[in-house]
Design an enzyme around this catalytic site. Sequence first.
Site, PDB file in Angstrom:
ATOM      1  CE  LYS A 175      55.252 -12.190 -34.888  1.00  0.00           C
ATOM      2  NZ  LYS A 175      54.883 -13.257 -34.176  1.00  0.00           N
ATOM      3  CD  GLU A 251      51.045 -15.334 -50.678  1.00  0.00           C
ATOM      4  OE1 GLU A 251      50.002 -15.626 -51.100  1.00  0.00           O
ATOM      5  OE2 GLU A 251      52.196 -15.442 -51.647  1.00  0.00           O
ATOM      6  CB  CYS A 285      44.576 -19.314 -46.742  1.00  0.00           C
ATOM      7  SG  CYS A 285      46.046 -19.855 -47.289  1.00  0.00           S
ATOM      8  CD  GLU A 379      40.671 -16.578 -44.162  1.00  0.00           C
ATOM      9  OE1 GLU A 379      41.099 -15.543 -43.336  1.00  0.00           O
ATOM     10  OE2 GLU A 379      41.294 -17.368 -44.793  1.00  0.00           O
TER      11      GLU A 379
HETATM   12  P1  NAI Z   1      47.361 -12.465 -37.610  1.00  0.00           P
HETATM   13  O1  NAI Z   1      47.121 -12.102 -39.018  1.00  0.00           O
HETATM   14  O2  NAI Z   1      46.932 -11.740 -36.628  1.00  0.00           O
HETATM   15  O3  NAI Z   1      48.590 -12.959 -37.198  1.00  0.00           O
HETATM   16  C1  NAI Z   1      49.600 -13.459 -38.218  1.00  0.00           C
HETATM   17  C2  NAI Z   1      50.987 -13.233 -37.769  1.00  0.00           C
HETATM   18  O4  NAI Z   1      50.903 -11.831 -38.086  1.00  0.00           O
HETATM   19  C3  NAI Z   1      51.438 -13.653 -36.495  1.00  0.00           C
HETATM   20  O5  NAI Z   1      52.838 -14.077 -36.496  1.00  0.00           O
HETATM   21  C4  NAI Z   1      51.162 -12.258 -35.658  1.00  0.00           C
HETATM   22  O6  NAI Z   1      51.870 -12.275 -34.555  1.00  0.00           O
HETATM   23  C5  NAI Z   1      51.740 -11.359 -36.617  1.00  0.00           C
HETATM   24  N1  NAI Z   1      51.090  -9.947 -36.467  1.00  0.00           N
HETATM   25  C6  NAI Z   1      49.776  -9.658 -36.022  1.00  0.00           C
HETATM   26  N2  NAI Z   1      49.564  -8.357 -36.044  1.00  0.00           N
HETATM   27  C7  NAI Z   1      50.712  -7.819 -36.400  1.00  0.00           C
HETATM   28  C8  NAI Z   1      51.201  -6.395 -36.726  1.00  0.00           C
HETATM   29  N3  NAI Z   1      50.469  -5.319 -36.274  1.00  0.00           N
HETATM   30  N4  NAI Z   1      52.413  -6.210 -37.094  1.00  0.00           N
HETATM   31  C9  NAI Z   1      53.207  -7.191 -37.343  1.00  0.00           C
HETATM   32  N5  NAI Z   1      52.805  -8.715 -37.169  1.00  0.00           N
HETATM   33  C10 NAI Z   1      51.744  -8.875 -36.778  1.00  0.00           C
HETATM   34  O7  NAI Z   1      46.234 -13.761 -37.436  1.00  0.00           O
HETATM   35  P2  NAI Z   1      45.985 -14.407 -36.385  1.00  0.00           P
HETATM   36  O8  NAI Z   1      45.534 -13.519 -35.135  1.00  0.00           O
HETATM   37  O9  NAI Z   1      47.122 -15.516 -35.677  1.00  0.00           O
HETATM   38  O10 NAI Z   1      44.458 -15.196 -36.712  1.00  0.00           O
HETATM   39  C11 NAI Z   1      43.399 -14.399 -36.841  1.00  0.00           C
HETATM   40  C12 NAI Z   1      42.570 -14.962 -37.936  1.00  0.00           C
HETATM   41  O11 NAI Z   1      43.124 -14.653 -39.163  1.00  0.00           O
HETATM   42  C13 NAI Z   1      42.157 -16.375 -37.996  1.00  0.00           C
HETATM   43  O12 NAI Z   1      40.834 -16.517 -37.128  1.00  0.00           O
HETATM   44  C14 NAI Z   1      42.152 -16.394 -39.614  1.00  0.00           C
HETATM   45  O13 NAI Z   1      40.937 -16.309 -39.857  1.00  0.00           O
HETATM   46  C15 NAI Z   1      42.934 -15.791 -40.091  1.00  0.00           C
HETATM   47  N6  NAI Z   1      44.038 -16.167 -40.550  1.00  0.00           N
HETATM   48  C16 NAI Z   1      44.399 -16.441 -41.963  1.00  0.00           C
HETATM   49  C17 NAI Z   1      45.433 -17.127 -42.427  1.00  0.00           C
HETATM   50  C18 NAI Z   1      45.643 -17.394 -43.704  1.00  0.00           C
HETATM   51  O14 NAI Z   1      46.605 -18.007 -44.141  1.00  0.00           O
HETATM   52  N7  NAI Z   1      45.061 -16.690 -44.539  1.00  0.00           N
HETATM   53  C19 NAI Z   1      46.446 -17.581 -41.474  1.00  0.00           C
HETATM   54  C20 NAI Z   1      46.271 -17.153 -39.976  1.00  0.00           C
HETATM   55  C21 NAI Z   1      45.210 -16.641 -39.770  1.00  0.00           C
END
Ligand code: NAI
Length: 480
Positions: A175, A251, A285, A379
Amino acid sequence: METFGHIIDGEEVLSRSGETFDSVDPYTGQAWARFPLGGAAEAALAVAAARRAFNDGRWSGLGRGRRRSILHRFADLILEHADELALADTRDMGKPITQSRGNDVPRTADNIRFFADHALIAAAETLPMDSGHHAYTRYEPAGVVAAIAPWNFPMMLESWKVAPALAWGNTVVLKPAEDTPASATILARLALEAGIPPGVFNVVHGFGPDSAGAALTAHPDVDRITFTGESATGRIISAAAAKNLTPVSLELGGKGANVVFADADIDNAVSWSIRAIFTNAGQVCLAGSRLYVHRSIQDEFVARFVKAAQAMVVGDPQDERTQVGPLSSKTHYDKVRTYFDSIESVGGTLLTGAVGDGLFIHPTVVTDIPADAPHQCEEIFGPIVTVTPFDTEDEVVGLVNDSPFGLNAMLFSENLSRAHRVAARLNVGTVWVNCFFIRDLRAPFGGVGASGVGREGGSFSREFFTEPKAVVMQIDQTAD
Ligand code: NAI
Ligand code: MG
């Protein structure tokens, strides 16, 4: 407007409900592509397809050599479609085209080639025993893998999960993030073209909570969950996985510290420190978002660092000259903007940086940020770096380690002993010395504390994506 489907059981399909969502190009502000909105129904269909494909052995039964050839063909096709893939990620999230084409596409292909080869080479261990027996290890595929990906390096991080899962004989449901869905469908189309059998690599589009993401992570017929994204989401996914005792690899976020000692090569340190925070507009990240500079070189370093930040080309991500694009979405921009707007109210001093038109924030360097301010602890995931002076090695080790995150740190020093000594003391998953972002795919990758659970890379990925089995066999009863 382009249209993309889910890929389930080898077919490109829409959602049963007929619902869709659009991906918005953050540079133009216009929707450029439409996707089916998947939910529990599509997650269930994809898991069922992956289960059938796993159980009938159409993939694991091919054998390692054949799987390896097909995966290399998949990597070849990715390079042949470099422009299409790069443009998809650039339109979905505003990444400069030179980065998506020059870095993300080749690294996606490399991930697939590396794990295809690794699964052939690291296939087993034999352990001769004194008792006249020997033991050997079989790395059996785990089964159906759910991969949940973020939007910052869409295809590259997807391949980092999908490649080892497939190489070890698993089947996959991916996904992609809702902000960056296009390249996942393209990858799955190319996988089919390469000869990966239907049902082995499925893609379901949708959101996280109450959508395809949550349905996949709660599904009882999933054998492994691999997730990259926000730490808060990692906690939710961990809880969902616990109900089914499904192993998870997480991660998560980071707050990368970047330490410049007085004995650093300043040119090298400036150049890497710029890349560490402003690559991908800081949406990394691993970003070096906390910069610690020895007080004796602070003025010189900061002057050069600020000058280099101001020289960066900010603009249209499809323009080859652009180094910094817009933030990935309006929602994410609003989040980063909150940090930008509160720099002065927490006592910070803006050395350079500005808000641009649309979703742009220019490379921003700030100092005088208190250690407990959100800018220093959370972050930000944007092009904002805090600069803090330090006096001693002990002091800076304490500052770096005083964080809930522990993904990575960078240190710059020409003193060999210091580099090794400090690297050993930092409580993080990766330390880069005099560089940043260089990866050896055999090395462990992952984070300490709120930065994650588990490690991936080389044999670490093997341990996660397989069920290692011990076989103990008698050879000679009369031995000993
Ligand atoms: P997110 O963690 O909400 O989403 C990442 C993935 O997880 C997406 O595919 C999303 O659809 C999925 N997801 C979200 N909630 C879920 C759930 N309850 N169950 C299963 N899958 C779920 O991150 P988002 O909203 O895209 O970004 C928010 C913040 O997260 C950003 O502003 C940033 O600070 C941080 N982030 C950090 C990353 C990293 O590599 N450390 C990567 C992306 C975002
Ligand atoms: Mg979210």
